[in-house]
Write a protein that holds these residues in place. Sequence first.
Motif, mmCIF file in Angstrom:
data_model
loop_
_atom_site.group_PDB
_atom_site.id
_atom_site.type_symbol
_atom_site.label_atom_id
_atom_site.label_comp_id
_atom_site.label_asym_id
_atom_site.label_seq_id
_atom_site.Cartn_x
_atom_site.Cartn_y
_atom_site.Cartn_z
ATOM 1 N N ASN A 294 0.831 -1.221 0.000
ATOM 2 C CA ASN A 294 0.000 0.000 0.000
ATOM 3 C C ASN A 294 0.855 1.256 0.000
ATOM 4 O O ASN A 294 0.572 2.210 -0.718
ATOM 5 N N ILE A 295 1.865 1.269 0.855
ATOM 6 C CA ILE A 295 2.681 2.484 0.983
ATOM 7 C C ILE A 295 3.479 2.710 -0.306
ATOM 8 O O ILE A 295 3.586 3.843 -0.790
ATOM 9 N N LEU A 296 4.001 1.630 -0.897
ATOM 10 C CA LEU A 296 4.727 1.780 -2.170
ATOM 11 C C LEU A 296 3.803 2.303 -3.274
ATOM 12 O O LEU A 296 4.204 3.131 -4.095
ATOM 13 N N GLU A 297 2.549 1.842 -3.269
ATOM 14 C CA GLU A 297 1.581 2.342 -4.272
ATOM 15 C C GLU A 297 1.374 3.852 -4.098
ATOM 16 O O GLU A 297 1.278 4.581 -5.079
ATOM 17 N N VAL A 298 1.290 4.293 -2.827
ATOM 18 C CA VAL A 298 1.128 5.734 -2.575
ATOM 19 C C VAL A 298 2.347 6.495 -3.094
ATOM 20 O O VAL A 298 2.215 7.507 -3.799
ATOM 21 N N LEU A 299 3.549 6.012 -2.771
ATOM 22 C CA LEU A 299 4.780 6.693 -3.224
ATOM 23 C C LEU A 299 4.828 6.746 -4.750
ATOM 24 O O LEU A 299 5.138 7.781 -5.345
ATOM 25 N N HIS A 300 4.504 5.625 -5.390
ATOM 26 C CA HIS A 300 4.574 5.524 -6.848
ATOM 27 C C HIS A 300 3.576 6.493 -7.499
ATOM 28 O O HIS A 300 3.915 7.264 -8.398
ATOM 29 N N ARG A 301 2.335 6.451 -6.978
ATOM 30 C CA ARG A 301 1.270 7.281 -7.572
ATOM 31 C C ARG A 301 1.525 8.765 -7.316
ATOM 32 O O ARG A 301 1.485 9.584 -8.234
ATOM 33 N N GLU A 302 1.832 9.102 -6.054
ATOM 34 C CA GLU A 302 1.896 10.523 -5.696
ATOM 35 C C GLU A 302 3.175 11.196 -6.191
ATOM 36 O O GLU A 302 3.169 12.376 -6.494
ATOM 37 N N LEU A 303 4.263 10.444 -6.238
ATOM 38 C CA LEU A 303 5.518 11.054 -6.688
ATOM 39 C C LEU A 303 5.714 10.850 -8.196
ATOM 40 O O LEU A 303 6.540 11.522 -8.810
ATOM 41 N N ASP B 182 7.066 8.574 -9.969
ATOM 42 C CA ASP B 182 8.403 8.169 -10.399
ATOM 43 C C ASP B 182 8.487 6.642 -10.322
ATOM 44 O O ASP B 182 8.175 6.048 -9.283
ATOM 45 N N ASP B 183 8.926 6.020 -11.431
ATOM 46 C CA ASP B 183 8.953 4.556 -11.483
ATOM 47 C C ASP B 183 9.954 3.919 -10.533
ATOM 48 O O ASP B 183 9.934 2.703 -10.342
ATOM 49 N N ARG B 184 10.811 4.743 -9.941
ATOM 50 C CA ARG B 184 11.730 4.108 -8.983
ATOM 51 C C ARG B 184 10.971 3.557 -7.768
ATOM 52 O O ARG B 184 11.522 2.775 -7.001
ATOM 53 N N TYR B 185 9.718 3.986 -7.575
ATOM 54 C CA TYR B 185 8.922 3.484 -6.447
ATOM 55 C C TYR B 185 7.987 2.347 -6.853
ATOM 56 O O TYR B 185 7.134 1.943 -6.070
ATOM 57 N N ARG B 186 8.120 1.827 -8.099
ATOM 58 C CA ARG B 186 7.176 0.784 -8.530
ATOM 59 C C ARG B 186 7.328 -0.451 -7.645
ATOM 60 O O ARG B 186 8.438 -0.941 -7.437
ATOM 61 N N PRO B 187 6.194 -0.958 -7.119
ATOM 62 C CA PRO B 187 6.297 -2.127 -6.241
ATOM 63 C C PRO B 187 6.808 -3.345 -7.008
ATOM 64 O O PRO B 187 6.405 -3.581 -8.144
ATOM 65 N N CYS B 188 7.690 -4.095 -6.392
ATOM 66 C CA CYS B 188 8.251 -5.297 -7.023
ATOM 67 C C CYS B 188 7.125 -6.318 -7.292
ATOM 68 O O CYS B 188 6.305 -6.587 -6.405
ATOM 69 N N PRO B 189 7.104 -6.914 -8.494
ATOM 70 C CA PRO B 189 6.066 -7.921 -8.789
ATOM 71 C C PRO B 189 6.037 -9.073 -7.782
ATOM 72 O O PRO B 189 4.972 -9.631 -7.507
ATOM 73 N N LEU B 190 7.190 -9.429 -7.220
ATOM 74 C CA LEU B 190 7.197 -10.533 -6.239
ATOM 75 C C LEU B 190 6.444 -10.124 -4.960
ATOM 76 O O LEU B 190 5.759 -10.950 -4.351
ATOM 77 N N LEU B 191 6.546 -8.853 -4.586
ATOM 78 C CA LEU B 191 5.796 -8.365 -3.419
ATOM 79 C C LEU B 191 4.299 -8.468 -3.706
ATOM 80 O O LEU B 191 3.519 -8.957 -2.870
ATOM 81 N N ARG B 192 3.883 -8.072 -4.901
ATOM 82 C CA ARG B 192 2.456 -8.191 -5.287
ATOM 83 C C ARG B 192 2.007 -9.653 -5.230
ATOM 84 O O ARG B 192 0.908 -9.976 -4.805
ATOM 85 N N LYS B 193 2.889 -10.543 -5.703
ATOM 86 C CA LYS B 193 2.533 -11.959 -5.756
ATOM 87 C C LYS B 193 2.320 -12.520 -4.340
ATOM 88 O O LYS B 193 1.369 -13.251 -4.087
ATOM 89 N N TYR B 194 3.224 -12.161 -3.419
ATOM 90 C CA TYR B 194 3.072 -12.636 -2.031
ATOM 91 C C TYR B 194 1.768 -12.129 -1.424
ATOM 92 O O TYR B 194 1.050 -12.867 -0.750
ATOM 93 N N VAL B 195 1.468 -10.850 -1.653
ATOM 94 C CA VAL B 195 0.234 -10.282 -1.087
ATOM 95 C C VAL B 195 -0.984 -10.978 -1.694
ATOM 96 O O VAL B 195 -1.928 -11.344 -0.978
ATOM 97 N N ALA B 196 -0.939 -11.237 -3.018
ATOM 98 C CA ALA B 196 -2.056 -11.921 -3.687
ATOM 99 C C ALA B 196 -2.259 -13.323 -3.114
ATOM 100 O O ALA B 196 -3.378 -13.822 -3.011
ATOM 101 N N ALA B 197 -1.152 -13.952 -2.711
ATOM 102 C CA ALA B 197 -1.233 -15.307 -2.155
ATOM 103 C C ALA B 197 -1.705 -15.310 -0.696
ATOM 104 O O ALA B 197 -1.952 -16.367 -0.115
#
Length: 288
Positions: free
Chosen positions: A246-255, A257-272
Amino acid sequence: MSSKNIRTVAVIGGGTMGNGIAHVMAQGGLDVVLVDLSADVLQRAVETIGKNLDRQVRKNRISEADRDATLARIRTETDRAAGVAEADLVVEAVPERAELKAEVFADLDAHAPAHAILASNTSSISITEIAASTSRPEKVIGMHFMNPVPVMKLVEVIRGLATDDETTARVMELSKALGKVPVEVNDYPGFVSNRVLMPMINEAVFALMEGVAEPEAIDTVMKLGMNHPMGPLALADLIGLDTCLNILEVLHRELGDDRYRPCPLLRKYVAAGWLGRKSGRGFHDYDG
Ligand code: NAI
């Protein structure tokens, strides 16, 4: 010990953070009203505070009389309007959803005394935006405590665009009176704490995804090499991987800048549903 003109504090939300905030405020000599949606939640919150105070007694940090006096200063309330009616300061610790915070703050503004400071413990939502749902944005401020609240010294004090000097000074002074170390920062996404921490955690997850090293190895490098008390993956498991995402999504959206894009592996763990300690499994395994 309490700050000059803050005597009564209402804490909204008696979860992980809210019960810790009520604990330190009451221990600092303030009268506390802890507000949550149901009497059951409030009973559990007070039990948690009692257990945490007992631990402080066992470690000889406080006396039994201190524990009893602290508990006696906490009262609970399910009616939010009644809970904030006498408050000099309100600290909100409801779940991290912008629309919920906006609704809660509009209501606090309607029911708390005109002089009351309205603080949020948000980890990533804009204080300026929260303040805009009230008629007193100059008295709205971030009071970002760290988990576990009775143990961690830092309070990140966040000034929204309209927060005035007096409000900031009073919150800084109160935080010191509670034995904390307040640090003043301005309202930008993630403030300082999560702006710096989350990219490091995210990079550790990228390193794991790319096969640079196993989780244990990544954490050991950061612990022993950089003198961090905990590795970034273990810390992510403690915070909760959904919260990190959630916090990375806020940083990515509000700033933006793609340097804050959440890692796909983090998304995968949360989805699981692998959310870290709270679900028994994250980057490390906590079963048993
Ligand atoms: P939590 O989910 O443990 O507790 C939230 C509490 O709010 C629950 O007891 C819930 O019943 C109550 N609640 C929900 N809606 C409510 C309403 N309308 N009125 C009154 N109470 C309501 O959440 P947690 O972890 O304590 O987080 C609270 C805030 O603190 C969030 O903004 C979070 O980002 C922030 N935070 C969390 C940290 C952590 O490590 N958990 C660290 C620093 C900040």
